[in-house]
Motif scaffolding. Sequence first.
Motif, PDB file in Angstrom:
ATOM      1  N   LEU A 177       0.913  -1.135   0.009  1.00  0.00           N
ATOM      2  CA  LEU A 177      -0.134  -0.132   0.042  1.00  0.00           C
ATOM      3  C   LEU A 177       0.717   1.402   0.024  1.00  0.00           C
ATOM      4  O   LEU A 177       0.606   2.218  -0.652  1.00  0.00           O
ATOM      5  N   LEU A 178       1.704   1.362   0.855  1.00  0.00           N
ATOM      6  CA  LEU A 178       2.592   2.631   0.972  1.00  0.00           C
ATOM      7  C   LEU A 178       3.609   2.709  -0.465  1.00  0.00           C
ATOM      8  O   LEU A 178       3.591   3.698  -0.861  1.00  0.00           O
ATOM      9  N   ALA A 179       3.876   1.517  -0.989  1.00  0.00           N
ATOM     10  CA  ALA A 179       4.796   1.496  -2.425  1.00  0.00           C
ATOM     11  C   ALA A 179       3.848   2.178  -3.477  1.00  0.00           C
ATOM     12  O   ALA A 179       3.963   2.998  -3.868  1.00  0.00           O
ATOM     13  N   TYR A 180       2.477   1.912  -3.499  1.00  0.00           N
ATOM     14  CA  TYR A 180       1.361   2.444  -4.188  1.00  0.00           C
ATOM     15  C   TYR A 180       1.388   3.778  -4.180  1.00  0.00           C
ATOM     16  O   TYR A 180       1.212   4.731  -5.097  1.00  0.00           O
ATOM     17  N   LEU A 181       1.168   4.252  -2.730  1.00  0.00           N
ATOM     18  CA  LEU A 181       1.064   5.677  -2.642  1.00  0.00           C
ATOM     19  C   LEU A 181       2.175   6.522  -3.208  1.00  0.00           C
ATOM     20  O   LEU A 181       2.191   7.573  -3.407  1.00  0.00           O
ATOM     21  N   GLU A 182       3.427   5.850  -2.723  1.00  0.00           N
ATOM     22  CA  GLU A 182       4.640   6.728  -3.507  1.00  0.00           C
ATOM     23  C   GLU A 182       4.659   6.898  -4.661  1.00  0.00           C
ATOM     24  O   GLU A 182       4.867   7.800  -5.308  1.00  0.00           O
ATOM     25  N   LYS A 183       4.261   5.537  -5.692  1.00  0.00           N
ATOM     26  CA  LYS A 183       4.308   5.738  -6.899  1.00  0.00           C
ATOM     27  C   LYS A 183       3.108   6.672  -7.615  1.00  0.00           C
ATOM     28  O   LYS A 183       3.515   7.142  -8.460  1.00  0.00           O
ATOM     29  N   TYR A 184       2.012   6.708  -6.917  1.00  0.00           N
ATOM     30  CA  TYR A 184       0.972   7.543  -7.424  1.00  0.00           C
ATOM     31  C   TYR A 184       1.477   8.832  -7.196  1.00  0.00           C
ATOM     32  O   TYR A 184       1.150   9.910  -7.961  1.00  0.00           O
ATOM     33  N   GLU A 185       2.294   9.416  -6.110  1.00  0.00           N
ATOM     34  CA  GLU A 185       2.734  10.796  -5.890  1.00  0.00           C
ATOM     35  C   GLU A 185       3.836  11.200  -7.051  1.00  0.00           C
ATOM     36  O   GLU A 185       3.876  12.298  -7.317  1.00  0.00           O
ATOM     37  N   LYS A 186       4.577  10.075  -7.504  1.00  0.00           N
ATOM     38  CA  LYS A 186       5.654  10.420  -8.309  1.00  0.00           C
ATOM     39  C   LYS A 186       5.142  10.197  -9.911  1.00  0.00           C
ATOM     40  O   LYS A 186       5.826  11.064 -10.482  1.00  0.00           O
ATOM     41  N   THR A 187       3.988   9.955  -9.887  1.00  0.00           N
ATOM     42  CA  THR A 187       3.626  10.159 -11.453  1.00  0.00           C
ATOM     43  C   THR A 187       3.425  11.492 -11.743  1.00  0.00           C
ATOM     44  O   THR A 187       2.844  12.228 -11.068  1.00  0.00           O
ATOM     45  N   ASP A 188       4.012  11.775 -12.809  1.00  0.00           N
ATOM     46  CA  ASP A 188       4.013  13.116 -13.717  1.00  0.00           C
ATOM     47  C   ASP A 188       2.763  13.496 -13.958  1.00  0.00           C
ATOM     48  O   ASP A 188       2.071  13.118 -14.841  1.00  0.00           O
ATOM     49  N   ARG A 189       1.848  14.489 -13.179  1.00  0.00           N
ATOM     50  CA  ARG A 189       0.513  15.003 -13.920  1.00  0.00           C
ATOM     51  C   ARG A 189       0.633  16.602 -14.354  1.00  0.00           C
ATOM     52  O   ARG A 189      -0.448  17.006 -14.098  1.00  0.00           O
ATOM     53  N   THR A 190       1.912  16.929 -14.264  1.00  0.00           N
ATOM     54  CA  THR A 190       2.044  18.450 -14.685  1.00  0.00           C
ATOM     55  C   THR A 190       1.005  18.941 -15.670  1.00  0.00           C
ATOM     56  O   THR A 190       0.454  20.170 -15.530  1.00  0.00           O
ATOM     57  N   SER A 191       0.846  18.393 -16.787  1.00  0.00           N
ATOM     58  CA  SER A 191      -0.020  18.909 -17.775  1.00  0.00           C
ATOM     59  C   SER A 191      -1.497  18.947 -17.465  1.00  0.00           C
ATOM     60  O   SER A 191      -2.126  19.928 -17.885  1.00  0.00           O
ATOM     61  N   GLN A 192      -1.985  18.041 -16.535  1.00  0.00           N
ATOM     62  CA  GLN A 192      -3.142  18.217 -15.977  1.00  0.00           C
ATOM     63  C   GLN A 192      -3.347  19.329 -15.154  1.00  0.00           C
ATOM     64  O   GLN A 192      -4.411  20.171 -15.162  1.00  0.00           O
ATOM     65  N   ASP A 193      -2.261  19.570 -14.318  1.00  0.00           N
ATOM     66  CA  ASP A 193      -2.220  20.853 -13.455  1.00  0.00           C
ATOM     67  C   ASP A 193      -2.265  22.015 -14.335  1.00  0.00           C
ATOM     68  O   ASP A 193      -3.129  23.120 -13.540  1.00  0.00           O
ATOM     69  N   GLU A 194      -1.364  21.844 -15.139  1.00  0.00           N
ATOM     70  CA  GLU A 194      -1.359  23.269 -15.998  1.00  0.00           C
ATOM     71  C   GLU A 194      -2.590  23.756 -16.859  1.00  0.00           C
ATOM     72  O   GLU A 194      -2.910  24.786 -16.843  1.00  0.00           O
ATOM     73  N   ASN A 195      -3.256  22.446 -17.272  1.00  0.00           N
ATOM     74  CA  ASN A 195      -4.543  22.835 -17.844  1.00  0.00           C
ATOM     75  C   ASN A 195      -5.503  23.506 -17.090  1.00  0.00           C
ATOM     76  O   ASN A 195      -6.432  24.414 -17.576  1.00  0.00           O
ATOM     77  N   ILE A 196      -5.666  23.134 -15.883  1.00  0.00           N
ATOM     78  CA  ILE A 196      -6.463  23.675 -14.804  1.00  0.00           C
ATOM     79  C   ILE A 196      -6.369  24.910 -14.674  1.00  0.00           C
ATOM     80  O   ILE A 196      -6.881  25.778 -14.670  1.00  0.00           O
ATOM     81  N   ALA A 197      -5.135  25.201 -14.275  1.00  0.00           N
ATOM     82  CA  ALA A 197      -4.551  26.703 -13.891  1.00  0.00           C
ATOM     83  C   ALA A 197      -4.594  27.611 -15.113  1.00  0.00           C
ATOM     84  O   ALA A 197      -5.145  28.654 -14.834  1.00  0.00           O
ATOM     85  N   GLN A 198      -4.114  27.234 -16.108  1.00  0.00           N
ATOM     86  CA  GLN A 198      -4.232  27.997 -17.340  1.00  0.00           C
ATOM     87  C   GLN A 198      -5.997  28.401 -18.050  1.00  0.00           C
ATOM     88  O   GLN A 198      -6.205  29.739 -17.868  1.00  0.00           O
TER      89      GLN A 198
END
Length: 360
Positions: free
Chosen positions: A67-88
């Motif tokens: 479970l902890l490994a999954y949480l760490e992997k989820y956090e490290k996944t790059d979702r920058t484009s999604q964040d940028e689309n919302i902010a823009q």
Amino acid sequence: MKGQKTRKVRKFRPVKVSKRTELWYRQQLKQFVKTMTDDIERALQQPQGSFFMDDAEGFKAISAKALLAYLEKYEKTDRTSQDENIAQGFVSRGDTQNQAEVSTNLKNQTGIDLAGYLRNSPNITEKVNAMTSANVQLIKSIRSQYLDKVQNAVTQALVGGSLNKDLTTQIKELGRTTEKRAAFIARDQSSKLNAALTQARHEDLGIKKYMWSTSGDERVRESHAEKDGQIFEYANPPVDTGHPGHDFNCRCVQIPVFDEVQVKAKAQEQETLSEPVKENLTLSVDRLVEKSQKIEPTITADINNIATKAGGKLVGLENRLKSPSSIKRKIEAEVADGFSKSLSLNKIRDAIRYTTVFKE
């Protein structure tokens, strides 16, 4: 600088924060949080047994490390484009709304359409880029803070031997708390965006001062209420609160303050020319006419030769030189449409004009 009240102040209707922009942003962040919490809660239900079970041994059965490994992997996944689309999307909507509101308010107050001065100047572009970057980071923080808290809850449950149903309740509560924080960000950032863009557009017009205006209800903080109606300079914000909209969750706005001289100076290219400007314009037109008269004989001879060879004939040569009064009227019309005097003068292409007639 401590604000000082004045009796006679040139008021503008306050630019209201765009609720449509805030609601759009809030909905986007709400969906963002829901997708994230659904992903985590689904991931915690492993095939080898439900994570959400009453038996404390059930937690150990599905492996806390996995479970902890999954949480760490989820956090490290790059979702920058999604964040940028919302902010823009948020900043773009807020900018469009702010431009329309500031333009309308100034026109209602002065009777002058200043929309042409309120578009994307370097100052506006700088604010838009800064607010977009800031909100990208805020969106990232929503994710990272939620995942950190879930990770900490799982770790504490493993160490303390908490029942799975207690952990389930805790994780679901973390999701609700995260959604509330997202709503706060949408509301707070909408005020900050509106305040930043309003200030930038005021500064582009040469407005240096504003009157503080609260929303006028019981939720106004005392430190803000005492500033209502006072005049402040953009260059010297209040120390305790900053400008309107800068403090967290601040709904106050700035009403621009300037005198008639500033308005006329900024709008002179869109108003009827004043007498001094007309005098300068007369000198410019006289120079243009003088230059046209000098080169006209040569041009007329060339045009006549071309027309003759083409089987045509020049007519109305008595009107080949445009009169000074006609040139002046044309320039004044261009200036009234928003062009500068020098540009309007350079656009004159018919100081010398000809009419050619051809036989059918």
